[in-house]
Design a protein around this motif. Structure first.
Motif, PDB file in Angstrom:
ATOM      1  N   ALA A  27      -5.225   3.520  -8.977  1.00  0.00           N
ATOM      2  CA  ALA A  27      -5.292   3.400  -7.523  1.00  0.00           C
ATOM      3  C   ALA A  27      -4.809   2.037  -7.038  1.00  0.00           C
ATOM      4  O   ALA A  27      -4.089   1.954  -6.027  1.00  0.00           O
ATOM      5  CB  ALA A  27      -6.720   3.659  -7.043  1.00  0.00           C
ATOM      6  N   LEU A  28      -5.186   0.961  -7.725  1.00  0.00           N
ATOM      7  CA  LEU A  28      -4.777  -0.366  -7.269  1.00  0.00           C
ATOM      8  C   LEU A  28      -3.256  -0.556  -7.319  1.00  0.00           C
ATOM      9  O   LEU A  28      -2.663  -1.008  -6.326  1.00  0.00           O
ATOM     10  CB  LEU A  28      -5.488  -1.446  -8.087  1.00  0.00           C
ATOM     11  CG  LEU A  28      -6.988  -1.616  -7.793  1.00  0.00           C
ATOM     12  CD1 LEU A  28      -7.588  -2.684  -8.698  1.00  0.00           C
ATOM     13  CD2 LEU A  28      -7.209  -1.991  -6.328  1.00  0.00           C
ATOM     14  N   PRO A  29      -2.595  -0.226  -8.434  1.00  0.00           N
ATOM     15  CA  PRO A  29      -1.128  -0.355  -8.406  1.00  0.00           C
ATOM     16  C   PRO A  29      -0.468   0.545  -7.374  1.00  0.00           C
ATOM     17  O   PRO A  29       0.492   0.147  -6.715  1.00  0.00           O
ATOM     18  CB  PRO A  29      -0.720   0.052  -9.837  1.00  0.00           C
ATOM     19  CG  PRO A  29      -1.928  -0.195 -10.660  1.00  0.00           C
ATOM     20  CD  PRO A  29      -3.081   0.118  -9.784  1.00  0.00           C
ATOM     21  N   MET A  30      -0.985   1.788  -7.210  1.00  0.00           N
ATOM     22  CA  MET A  30      -0.399   2.679  -6.220  1.00  0.00           C
ATOM     23  C   MET A  30      -0.612   2.142  -4.810  1.00  0.00           C
ATOM     24  O   MET A  30       0.259   2.281  -3.941  1.00  0.00           O
ATOM     25  CB  MET A  30      -1.009   4.078  -6.348  1.00  0.00           C
ATOM     26  CG  MET A  30      -0.496   4.870  -7.536  1.00  0.00           C
ATOM     27  SD  MET A  30       1.309   5.054  -7.534  1.00  0.00           S
ATOM     28  CE  MET A  30       1.571   5.869  -5.961  1.00  0.00           C
ATOM     29  N   ALA A  31      -1.771   1.524  -4.568  1.00  0.00           N
ATOM     30  CA  ALA A  31      -2.005   0.910  -3.259  1.00  0.00           C
ATOM     31  C   ALA A  31      -1.020  -0.228  -3.009  1.00  0.00           C
ATOM     32  O   ALA A  31      -0.515  -0.401  -1.894  1.00  0.00           O
ATOM     33  CB  ALA A  31      -3.442   0.406  -3.166  1.00  0.00           C
ATOM     34  N   VAL A  32      -0.740  -1.007  -4.056  1.00  0.00           N
ATOM     35  CA  VAL A  32       0.255  -2.077  -3.938  1.00  0.00           C
ATOM     36  C   VAL A  32       1.627  -1.480  -3.639  1.00  0.00           C
ATOM     37  O   VAL A  32       2.354  -1.949  -2.750  1.00  0.00           O
ATOM     38  CB  VAL A  32       0.300  -2.924  -5.217  1.00  0.00           C
ATOM     39  CG1 VAL A  32       1.482  -3.887  -5.184  1.00  0.00           C
ATOM     40  CG2 VAL A  32      -0.999  -3.696  -5.398  1.00  0.00           C
ATOM     41  N   VAL A  33       1.973  -0.423  -4.368  1.00  0.00           N
ATOM     42  CA  VAL A  33       3.268   0.237  -4.175  1.00  0.00           C
ATOM     43  C   VAL A  33       3.437   0.668  -2.726  1.00  0.00           C
ATOM     44  O   VAL A  33       4.428   0.365  -2.057  1.00  0.00           O
ATOM     45  CB  VAL A  33       3.393   1.461  -5.103  1.00  0.00           C
ATOM     46  CG1 VAL A  33       4.606   2.299  -4.727  1.00  0.00           C
ATOM     47  CG2 VAL A  33       3.511   1.016  -6.545  1.00  0.00           C
TER      48      VAL A  33
END
Length: 464
Positions: A27-33
């Motif tokens: 979730a954190l990397p996707m939120a950054v993306v």
């Protein structure tokens, strides 16, 4: 290069990692993306509003429905592919996963061709109608949208590869590439808009250039990482078959974005017939769409993470893990939405002032944001639940939670509130629709009891 068969040496992280760590690591990397893309839109709007003017901001705001249509068509192929791809990967069938990946490419190119044809024939008249007779604004909008639509094949293909990497457990890699590409995009837009004076067309050129760079990078990554589906998978299956199932599973999410485009078009048309200060309100509504678009993207990241975890674990028969991830996702997204609602309530004018020095625009931004976000706290949990159903292969349940609001509730309520209270009451259509959708969601949960049924899975699965 051929498609590799299933191999026990390739670890599926969605099936083995603890649920909490799994959720955060995706979730954190996707939120950054997704947030970097939203941040790009905000910064782009600031460049346009501050260095070109309110009229140019109105021009790109008129293009928002078409931008949402492009997003919707990206989700149509990528979202439907993701549901199938995740389950095949979870079951260890890389051959079927590769076939789905190939078919999604054929569908994306077919959609691109149809979109470009429609834009060249119908686009000018549609833009003129939205501009309410302001030909100067309409001309800038046409040039902006034409560049974006001609770049649609790149956007759609990039979306497919990003969705595939997400379902293959490479969310961190996507985040890194996304940050790099969006930083370059921001720099390109500054050069094109501020230094070269290319206007709104410069914004579109920067976006398409960044998408081309992003696609080149993900192709290089896929070619070098042997744990990913190989590029050879794209030539091992027909590109012209299997579209029906991809469309059926991707349609609810895609129609959600098309519904957003419908809502935006309705708002713009009503502003044109209701407000004497058409350009200021259009510019303000464009600012609001960028702010709420940025706020929406972390929600979508959480929902897509839920989709990947649910799909992989349901494919492997590990239902209880999907249930645990669903509960965690709903808790996290509720906190995020509450924070967004509070910010919009107390900081409407400062947010508007970031984009424009025109006091009429900034006042209108605050007047729009406060009622629109009154019940915003419920939007994220409903989206997460919808993507959970979509990953399990239940498009009808997904459709109820994603389509009723943008396709039925909000357009009807906009017309009603405009007739009753004019431009000031127009924005109360959104919280009323949120309240009705919440009731529908609670009714659906009570009838299908998804969480209760998932919790009935064997306790041994929880330990997995």
């Amino acid at each position: 290069m051929s498609v590799r068969p299933a191999s026990n040496t390739v670890e599926n992280r969605f099936l083995t990692r603890p649920v909490g760590r799994l959720f955060l690591s995706n979730a954190l990397p996707m939120a950054v993306v997704m947030s970097t893309g939203g941040l790009l839109n905000v910064i782009d709007g600031i460049f346009v509003g501050r260095f070109i003017g309110a009229e140019a901001l109105a021009a790109v705001s008129l293009g928002f429905p078409v931008v949402m249509l492009l997003t919707a068509l990206t989700a149509l192929g990528g979202g439907g592919m993701s549901s199938l791809l995740a389950r095949h990967l979870g079951a260890g069938d890389r051959s079927k996963a590769g076939a789905v990946f190939a078919r999604a490419h054929g569908l994306a190119l077919a959609i691109s061709a149809g979109l470009i044809a429609a834009a060249l024939t119908l686009g000018p008249s549609v833009v003129s109608a939205l501009a309410a007779g302001n030909e100067a604004v309409a001309a800038e909008t046409r040039s902006y949208l034409l560049i974006l639509i001609l770049g649609a094949p790149v956007q759609f293909t990039l979306g497919l590869h990003a969705d595939a990497l997400r379902n293959e457990g490479r969310a961190g890699l996507i985040a890194l590439l996304s940050v790099l590409v969006n930083l370059l995009n921001i720099a390109a837009n500054y050069v094109a808009i501020v230094l070269l004076g290319l206007g709104v067309a410069g914004s579109a050129l920067g976006t398409v250039s960044a998408q081309i760079l992003g696609l080149a990078l993900v192709l290089i990554v896929r070619a070098r990482d042997r744990d990913l589906l190989p590029l050879g998978a794209l030539v091992q299956a027909s590109w012209l078959s299997g579209w029906g199932r991809i469309l059926a599973l991707g349609l609810p999410l895609s129609l959600t974005f098309i519904g957003m485009a419908l809502v935006s078009s309705t708002v713009l048309l009503l502003i044109g017939t209701t407000s004497a200060d058409h350009a200021s309100y259009v510019a303000a509504y464009g600012v609001v769409t960028r702010i709420l678009g940025l706020a929406f993207l972390p929600q979508m990241a959480i929902a897509l993470t839920t989709q990947s975890i649910t799909g992989n674990n349901v494919g492997a028969g590990r239902i209880a893990r999907a249930s645990a991830a669903l509960r965690l996702a709903i808790a996290v997204v509720s906190l995020w939405c509450a924070g967004v609602a509070l910010t919009c309530l107390v900081a409407g004018e400062p947010l508007g002032a970031m984009f424009s020095e025109d006091p009429q625009v900034t006042a209108a931004v605050a007047a729009i944001l406060r009622p629109m976000t009154a019940l915003y706290v419920f939007t994220g949990p409903i989206l997460v639940l919808a993507m959970h159903f979509q990953a399990m292969g239940h498009p009808l349940r997904t459709a109820v939670l994603t389509l009723v609001k943008p396709w039925l509730l909000v357009p009807a309520l906009l017309v009603l509130m405009d007739a009753l209270a004019g431009i000031e009451g127009l924005w109360f259509a959104f919280p009323i629709a949120d309240a009705v959708l919440l009731g529908l969601a609670l009714l659906l949960i009570r009838r299908v009891r998804p969480i209760a049924s998932l919790s009935a899975a064997p306790s041994a699965e929880k330990a997995a």
